[in-house]
Design a protein around this motif. Structure first.
Motif, mmCIF file in Angstrom:
data_model
loop_
_atom_site.group_PDB
_atom_site.id
_atom_site.type_symbol
_atom_site.label_atom_id
_atom_site.label_comp_id
_atom_site.label_asym_id
_atom_site.label_seq_id
_atom_site.Cartn_x
_atom_site.Cartn_y
_atom_site.Cartn_z
ATOM 1 N N SER A 182 0.838 -1.197 0.000
ATOM 2 C CA SER A 182 0.000 0.000 0.000
ATOM 3 C C SER A 182 0.876 1.251 0.000
ATOM 4 C CB SER A 182 -0.935 0.003 1.224
ATOM 5 O OG SER A 182 -0.200 -0.056 2.443
ATOM 6 N N LYS A 187 -9.426 -2.183 3.225
ATOM 7 C CA LYS A 187 -10.785 -1.700 3.440
ATOM 8 C C LYS A 187 -10.926 -1.182 4.875
ATOM 9 C CE LYS A 187 -12.876 -4.708 -0.027
ATOM 10 N NZ LYS A 187 -13.699 -5.900 -0.302
ATOM 11 N N GLY A 188 -11.514 0.016 4.986
ATOM 12 C CA GLY A 188 -11.623 0.673 6.279
ATOM 13 C C GLY A 188 -10.483 1.635 6.550
ATOM 14 N N GLU A 212 -8.998 3.398 3.760
ATOM 15 C CA GLU A 212 -8.798 4.030 2.449
ATOM 16 C C GLU A 212 -8.308 5.467 2.538
ATOM 17 O OE1 GLU A 212 -12.033 0.886 1.693
ATOM 18 O OE2 GLU A 212 -11.449 2.253 3.298
ATOM 19 N N THR A 244 -6.194 -0.657 -5.048
ATOM 20 C CA THR A 244 -7.460 -1.390 -5.013
ATOM 21 C C THR A 244 -7.766 -1.796 -3.566
ATOM 22 O OG1 THR A 244 -7.129 -2.285 -7.235
ATOM 23 C CG2 THR A 244 -8.676 -3.454 -5.808
ATOM 24 N N PRO A 245 -8.948 -1.468 -3.059
ATOM 25 C CA PRO A 245 -9.297 -1.858 -1.681
ATOM 26 C C PRO A 245 -9.413 -3.377 -1.555
ATOM 27 C CG PRO A 245 -10.723 -0.085 -2.460
ATOM 28 C CD PRO A 245 -9.992 -0.606 -3.656
ATOM 29 N N ASN A 299 -9.585 -6.796 1.512
ATOM 30 C CA ASN A 299 -9.845 -7.189 2.892
ATOM 31 C C ASN A 299 -8.524 -7.317 3.645
ATOM 32 O OD1 ASN A 299 -10.593 -8.625 5.274
ATOM 33 N ND2 ASN A 299 -12.361 -9.488 4.196
ATOM 34 N N GLU A 321 -8.382 -12.651 -4.151
ATOM 35 C CA GLU A 321 -8.574 -11.208 -4.284
ATOM 36 C C GLU A 321 -7.295 -10.532 -4.773
ATOM 37 O OE1 GLU A 321 -10.919 -7.880 -1.584
ATOM 38 O OE2 GLU A 321 -9.574 -9.263 -0.566
#
Length: 202
Positions: free
Chosen positions: A113, A134-135, A137, A162-163, A165, A172
């Protein structure tokens, strides 16, 4: 003297009187003009030259995935895959950074990230997925323009985070992995800008 840096949002103030050798990409260049500065036409983040500064050949890899979070994502409740190791990006000493890169290139692929880890991967041609958890961002500063600015400046495919989990899921992640390598000509161009900036400073 400015070389290779760029803005993370269009809300940044820019000193139009700086001595601009190059910037990260054309979006930063446009903002300089809007701020009353000169038109800058040399682009490229200095991190693309890492593979020239530290020319390590990528040989047989270790069959594992490296996860490298942006420092603002340390609170994310990550659950690693069985074949995944987490590497810390919180480094500053040159020897630590060399060791980090030597570790990174031994992995099959990288999930990150952190934009400059992505750029490092693209300097060496390491398969990489640019993600955000996610959460979380909004934890990295800026509006996302820096990723597009970098890609346009480095002449590579545009990728935005890309978000995913925080409980990592290979199904994913796998579609997000891409092997992108910055061209030798772009690396040479960025290196020339760095050399010119050093000349102006001295």
């Amino acid at each position: 003297v400015v070389v290779g840096t760029g803005v993370s949002s269009f809300k940044h103030g820019i000193n139009p009187k700086a001595d601009f050798v190059s910037v990260r990409g054309p979006h930063t260049a446009d903002l300089i003009v809007q701020s009353g500065g000169p038109r800058v036409e040399n682009f490229g983040d200095p991190a693309v030259v890492l593979s020239r500064i530290l020319p390590i050949t990528r040989g047989m890899t270790n069959g594992r995935i490296a996860l490298v979070r942006h420092y603002t994502h340390l609170q994310a409740p990550i659950k690693l895959l069985e074949n995944c190791d987490e590497l810390s990006v919180q480094l500053s000493h040159p020897e630590e950074i060399v060791t980090f890169i030597e570790k990174l290139i031994k992995y099959d692929s990288v999930v990150t990230s952190a934009m400059h880890v992505l750029i490092t991967c693209q300097s060496y041609g390491i398969p990489c997925a640019l993600v955000v958890f996610k959460g979380f961002e909004e934890y990295v500063h800026g509006d996302g323009i820096k990723y597009i600015d970098y890609a346009l400046g480095a002449d590579v495919k545009e990728i935005s985070p890309t978000p995913i989990n925080p409980k990592l899921d290979w199904q994913e992640i796998k579609p997000l992995l891409e092997t992108i390598q910055v061209s030798d000509s772009k690396i040479a161009e960025v290196e020339a800008s760095i050399v010119e900036a050093l000349r102006r400073v001295q």
